[in-house]
Design a protein around this motif. Structure first.
Motif, PDB file in Angstrom:
ATOM      1  N   THR A 121      36.070  -9.057 -12.032  1.00 50.95           N
ATOM      2  CA  THR A 121      34.658  -8.884 -12.371  1.00 50.95           C
ATOM      3  C   THR A 121      34.453  -7.573 -13.130  1.00 50.95           C
ATOM      4  N   LYS A 122      33.416  -7.548 -13.932  1.00 50.73           N
ATOM      5  CA  LYS A 122      33.116  -6.383 -14.752  1.00 50.73           C
ATOM      6  C   LYS A 122      31.644  -6.034 -14.558  1.00 50.73           C
ATOM      7  N   LYS A 123      31.329  -5.444 -13.427  1.00 53.27           N
ATOM      8  CA  LYS A 123      29.950  -5.070 -13.119  1.00 53.27           C
ATOM      9  C   LYS A 123      29.481  -3.987 -14.091  1.00 53.27           C
ATOM     10  N   ILE A 124      28.383  -4.279 -14.770  1.00 50.44           N
ATOM     11  CA  ILE A 124      27.861  -3.345 -15.767  1.00 50.44           C
ATOM     12  C   ILE A 124      27.048  -2.244 -15.093  1.00 50.44           C
ATOM     13  N   LYS A 125      27.212  -1.040 -15.577  1.00 53.26           N
ATOM     14  CA  LYS A 125      26.425   0.090 -15.106  1.00 53.26           C
ATOM     15  C   LYS A 125      25.290   0.351 -16.094  1.00 53.26           C
ATOM     16  N   LEU A 172      24.408  -7.780 -25.148  1.00 54.70           N
ATOM     17  CA  LEU A 172      25.133  -8.903 -24.543  1.00 54.70           C
ATOM     18  C   LEU A 172      26.538  -9.027 -25.112  1.00 54.70           C
ATOM     19  N   LYS A 173      26.664  -8.919 -26.422  1.00 55.40           N
ATOM     20  CA  LYS A 173      27.997  -9.030 -27.030  1.00 55.40           C
ATOM     21  C   LYS A 173      28.862  -7.820 -26.652  1.00 55.40           C
ATOM     22  N   ALA A 174      28.255  -6.649 -26.533  1.00 53.20           N
ATOM     23  CA  ALA A 174      29.010  -5.467 -26.107  1.00 53.20           C
ATOM     24  C   ALA A 174      29.532  -5.648 -24.688  1.00 53.20           C
ATOM     25  N   ILE A 175      28.689  -6.221 -23.812  1.00 55.09           N
ATOM     26  CA  ILE A 175      29.094  -6.470 -22.426  1.00 55.09           C
ATOM     27  C   ILE A 175      30.256  -7.458 -22.384  1.00 55.09           C
ATOM     28  N   GLU A 176      30.170  -8.501 -23.183  1.00 58.28           N
ATOM     29  CA  GLU A 176      31.267  -9.471 -23.251  1.00 58.28           C
ATOM     30  C   GLU A 176      32.542  -8.842 -23.796  1.00 58.28           C
ATOM     31  N   ALA A 177      32.397  -7.822 -24.654  1.00 61.67           N
ATOM     32  CA  ALA A 177      33.570  -7.160 -25.243  1.00 61.67           C
ATOM     33  C   ALA A 177      34.172  -6.111 -24.329  1.00 61.67           C
ATOM     34  N   THR A 230      25.920 -13.345 -12.729  1.00 64.06           N
ATOM     35  CA  THR A 230      27.124 -13.392 -13.562  1.00 64.06           C
ATOM     36  C   THR A 230      28.124 -12.353 -13.071  1.00 64.06           C
ATOM     37  N   GLU A 231      29.288 -12.362 -13.662  1.00 60.27           N
ATOM     38  CA  GLU A 231      30.295 -11.361 -13.287  1.00 60.27           C
ATOM     39  C   GLU A 231      29.879  -9.951 -13.708  1.00 60.27           C
ATOM     40  N   TYR A 232      28.880  -9.851 -14.583  1.00 60.15           N
ATOM     41  CA  TYR A 232      28.446  -8.544 -15.073  1.00 60.15           C
ATOM     42  C   TYR A 232      27.251  -7.978 -14.295  1.00 60.15           C
TER      43      TYR A 232
END
Length: 434
Positions: A2-6, A217-222, A253-255
């Motif tokens: 998972t890649k939890k966004i800060k 959104l695209k930055a988070i996916e990257a 989501t995973e973010y």
């Protein structure tokens, strides 16, 4: 994995700088500071940028006292500031000992993370501030300023990021002050940075062109690690993407940043009232896609209108906008952020209003820029053009601050009754401080 966004919340700094001329008062901030501390943000951007100037110039407040008051109430969340490299929070370079003292006092008074940038991406102008930040126990977030031009590409940004990593940066920020990043371009750039630099990467953009939410959104996916958002009362428009909207988008989501939307909504109600308190200063939240062509940050655009209106030349606005890319090309394609946005914008205005034509009137700041006092531009400057403006004046090719003698001891001796913080305020804004 998972890649939890800060998330960094900008409501206390860039959001009100972008939306209402940096007029939010300290009491308006303090009223919900403890609630903001409960949200679970990565950090609160609460100081730096134009807040220092605005506190003194318009609000009759002490910016240092604001920082201390916020720190007293925000006990669990990092406080973050924006620093203009060797310019600190002013508009020209300061001596190394002054830069070091300012960083030391910022950290002592409560700052955890210092986001350090240079308008030209001349990394030499970040050296002193970065070293001082690490020396005094702060987090040095080095910045890659984003723009578009024939000399700005992924390779340029990756090379700049590598230099900053080698200089000891704790993290990187990709700073898109005009909202020029497009979603798929962002994906490629973040991917390239993640593949070439072993540091956390944070993205800062503005919604001025209507692209930033999609870009995030695209930055988070990257693989970006942190993004800057603003509570919806002062989100969108010329500010950052709304916090609540991104949290809702990523929920499940995973973010998922797992922030409490109910708490965010309660806090946002307060800032709606703050917005109403300053409705005479509000910038209308319209998308302006013309910025994609002229590359002008929202604040610079409003300055254009006010400058030309004051001269009763509002009808020249389209000419002035069209002149900006030509001035920028002549000056080596500088990114348009303080102070280069003011330098380019003023020259573009002079070029269209001067009866004798373009470059017949050249402000001192433009001459200083062409003499290398701000650093090395990203692109080449035609030497014949340079000589036509500055003649045979010498051009600085090494780090500009090498030519500034130490200033702190002298300032301290001249003002023995002032605190270090007051002396720093006076050095940056002498006329205002008086």
């Amino acid at each position: 994995m998972t890649k939890k966004i800060k998330i960094t919340e900008t409501i206390l700094r860039d959001a009100h700088q972008s939306f209402m001329a940096t007029r939010m008062t300290t009491p308006e901030m303090l009223k919900v500071a403890e609630e903001l501390d409960k949200v679970g943000y990565y950090s609160l951007e609460a100081w730096g940028g134009a807040t220092f100037d605005s506190c003194i110039r318009y609000l009759n407040e002490d910016p240092w006292e604001r920082l201390r008051q916020l720190r007293a109430r925000v006990k669990n969340t990092k406080l973050q500031m924006l620093l203009r490299g060797q310019n600190l929070l002013g508009y020209s370079h300061y001596a190394d000992d002054v830069v070091e003292k300012f960083v030391a006092k910022s950290i002592e008074n409560g700052i955890d993370i210092i986001r350090i940038f240079d308008a030209l991406n001349d990394v030499r102008n970040l050296e002193t501030a970065m070293k001082a930040t690490k020396k005094y126990g702060g987090h040095a977030q080095a910045t890659v300023v984003y723009t578009t031009s024939p000399v700005h590409n992924i390779e340029h940004y990756v090379n700049t990021a590598k230099k900053l990593e080698d200089m000891g940066a704790d993290s990187l920020c990709l700073k898109d002050m005009a909202g020029l990043l497009t979603p798929y371009e962002t994906y490629d750039l973040i991917k390239a940075l993640k593949e070439n630099v072993d540091l956390p990467i944070q993205l800062h953009s503005h919604c001025t062109t209507g692209l930033a939410s999609m870009t995030y959104l695209k930055a988070i996916e990257a693989g970006v690690d942190v993004v800057d958002t603003a509570l919806s009362a002062l989100g969108g428009g010329s500010s950052q993407p709304p916090t609540e909207s991104l949290v809702a988008t990523l929920r499940g989501t995973e973010y998922d940043p797992e922030l409490d939307i109910k708490l965010l909504t309660e806090i946002n109600r307060h800032f709606k009232q703050v917005r109403d308190n300053h409705k005479d200063k509000l910038v209308q939240p319209f998308v302006n896609a013309e910025i994609l062509q002229y590359q002008i940050p929202g604040g610079m655009l409003s300055n254009f209108f006010s400058q030309l209106s004051a001269m009763k030349l509002s009808h020249k606005i389209d000419e002035a906008l069209a002149e900006v890319p030509r001035v920028r090309k002549a000056l080596g394609y500088p990114p348009l952020v303080t102070p280069t946005s003011q330098i380019v914008g003023t020259q573009a205005t002079m070029n269209v209003v001067s009866p004798k034509g373009p470059w017949s009137v050249v402000p001192l700041e433009v001459k200083r820029y062409l003499q290398g006092e701000y650093g090395t531009p990203p692109g080449e400057i035609d030497e014949e053009f340079r000589r036509s403006i500055i003649g045979d004046a010498p051009v600085i090719t090494d780090r500009p601050a090498n030519h500034i003698p130490p200033a702190w001891d002298d300032a301290k001796a001249k003002h023995p009754n002032l605190s270090d913080e007051e002396i720093l305020s006076r050095l940056m804004f002498p006329d205002l401080f008086k």
